[in-house]
Design a protein around this motif. Structure first.
Motif: not given
Length: 460
Positions: A399-426
């Motif tokens: 399962f995933a517990v999802f809050a569809p109406d909550e918003t957030f701003t992408v911070e590449a450095s906070a992602l679990e991916h190994r590298h903070a390289v992401c076109p969605y940053d900000g």
């Protein structure tokens, strides 16, 4: 946020449930309903109306702004381990998956070393993953020149299907096949009903296109013309029709092929098609000069093409959405100081897929139920994971517990991916994954409890 509560002894009538989740919006079939979901031994064993008061050893009460959906199934992930673990590894990739509500991934046969083109290579990959995955993980095999004799043994060892490239893959250990070699592989795989995934771009048309060293995205886009993708997809359709094989086009970026795809299906060709969040949310017009974090192949195309891909999903011409998570270190993604020829291609988005697609869908009036079908139920069915991708009695308690109406701003450095390289940053997105449960247990980033999957259903 969902609250886990202690509970008394389970009721005798219900039996000893390990977990009961109660919520006003639980995705059952194609609609949200108030329900209670009871889990035992990692399996959903009972679903009852909200208010039934099922009891279990653990009780989770969803918050008013939360929905319960099946864990996502991402069948297009490049983990890169062993051999290129500095790009991405099983620990970092599966932590990122869990953070994004993904409970099952299927790993691509490249860019690891060795590539998964033999049973020995598959065993090396499984040894690298054993005890180090936070979600369930399956594996694709690879088709390369000269390995036809390996396909049957790999199928017997439980790979979910096979992938080939019709042009240079970018790594030496996974060379491209010709269209005739692809057809030969289809003929072999038809006997085991294995699925052949194809990176469909025509090598000759790509080779004839201009490839100037440039920081302008328009120059890179011209180097990967739509005609190359459309020509290769036509070849896939033709050879699948000849052989009767199950074929699948990965990461569709050109909407020009949608009519051809629909026609092939009506003619009985066993064809499925995926697209990816980056083709649905990014556009060529918005890519800044030198912004090589946006580079992928096939490329992100124009806004009108993006809108047509959404229409292709709604019409059913495109079956589902997966990430094509393909990360690389910053020194490769930014190689050439903004030169799109020199930079490595690939988008890292495994953790962000659900909010990316949901943000685009809700703008178009597409309901969350449909998004979950595209990102969970449909990919699970296509690869034969019939116990995944749905909330139903007898299904996996993922399962995933999802809050569809909550918003957030992408911070590449906070992602679990190994590298903070992401076109969605900000970028501001809608939808937050607040919890992920695998086999009825919250994913703990300190405890790797994921399983290695086989197509024949045997897990280890």
């Amino acid at each position: 946020m969902a609250q886990e509560q202690s509970a008394g002894a389970p009721s005798d009538e219900a039996g000893p449930f390990d977990l009961v989740i109660r919520g006003g919006r639980v995705l059952l079939g194609d609609a949200f309903s108030p329900a209670e979901v009871a889990v035992r031994g990692g399996v959903i064993v009972r679903i009852a109306p909200l208010g039934t008061a099922l009891e279990g050893s653990r009780i989770v009460q969803l918050a008013d702004d939360e929905v319960l959906i099946p864990g996502l199934v991402d069948t297009h992930v490049h983990v890169d381990e062993p051999g290129r673990t500095e790009w991405e590894g099983f620990e970092s990739a599966t932590r990122a998956a869990a953070a994004g509500g993904v409970t099952t991934i299927v790993d691509m046969p490249l860019n690891s070393i060795p590539a998964t083109t033999s049973v020995a290579a598959l065993e090396a990959k499984r040894r690298a993953a054993e005890g180090r995955v936070f979600v369930d993980v399956g594996f694709w095999g690879g088709v390369v020149p000269g390995n036809l004799a390996e396909l049957g043994p790999l199928a017997g060892e439980g790979v979910f299907g096979f992938k080939c490239f019709l042009l240079d893959s970018g790594v030496d250990e996974f060379p491209a096949v010709t269209v005739d070699e692809m057809e030969a592989a289809m003929a072999v795989l038809r006997a085991t009903d294995s699925l052949l995934l194809v990176h469909a771009e025509d090598a000759q048309l790509i080779g004839a296109a201009p490839h100037p060293h440039s920081t302008r995205y328009s120059d890179f886009l011209a180097s990967r013309p739509r005609e190359a993708e459309d020509s290769a997809i036509a070849d896939v359709i033709d050879r699948a029709a000849r052989t009767g094989a199950r074929a699948h086009v990965v990461h569709l970026s050109s909407a020009d092929s949608l009519g051809r795809i629909a026609d092939a299906r009506r003619a009985g060709v066993r064809l499925s098609v995926e697209t990816c969040p980056h083709y649905l949310t990014l556009t060529a017009e918005e890519v800044p000069a030198g912004a090589t974090a946006f580079k992928c192949c096939p490329p992100i195309r124009e806004a009108a093409n993006r809108d047509a891909l959404w229409s292709g999903l709604e019409s059913g011409a495109i079956d589902f959405i997966v990430s094509d998570h393909s990360p690389a270190p910053a020194e490769l993604k930014y190689a050439g100081h903004g030169d799109f020829v020199e930079a490595w291609g690939g988008i890292a988005s495994l953790q962000l897929g659900l909010p990316l697609v949901w943000s685009g869908a809700r703008e178009r009036g597409i309901p969350l139920e449909q998004v979950v079908e595209w990102m969970s139920g449909a990919p699970a069915r296509r690869v034969g994971l019939t116990e995944k991708g749905r909330i139903a009695e007898g299904a996996a308690a993922d399962f995933a517990v999802f809050a569809p109406d909550e918003t957030f701003t992408v911070e590449a450095s906070a992602l679990e991916h190994r590298h903070a390289v992401c076109p969605y940053d900000g970028r501001e997105l809608s939808g937050v994954v607040r919890a992920t449960l695998l086999a009825g247990h919250p994913v703990d980033r300190a405890a790797a409890r994921g399983r290695l999957l086989r197509r024949d259903g045997i897990e280890r």
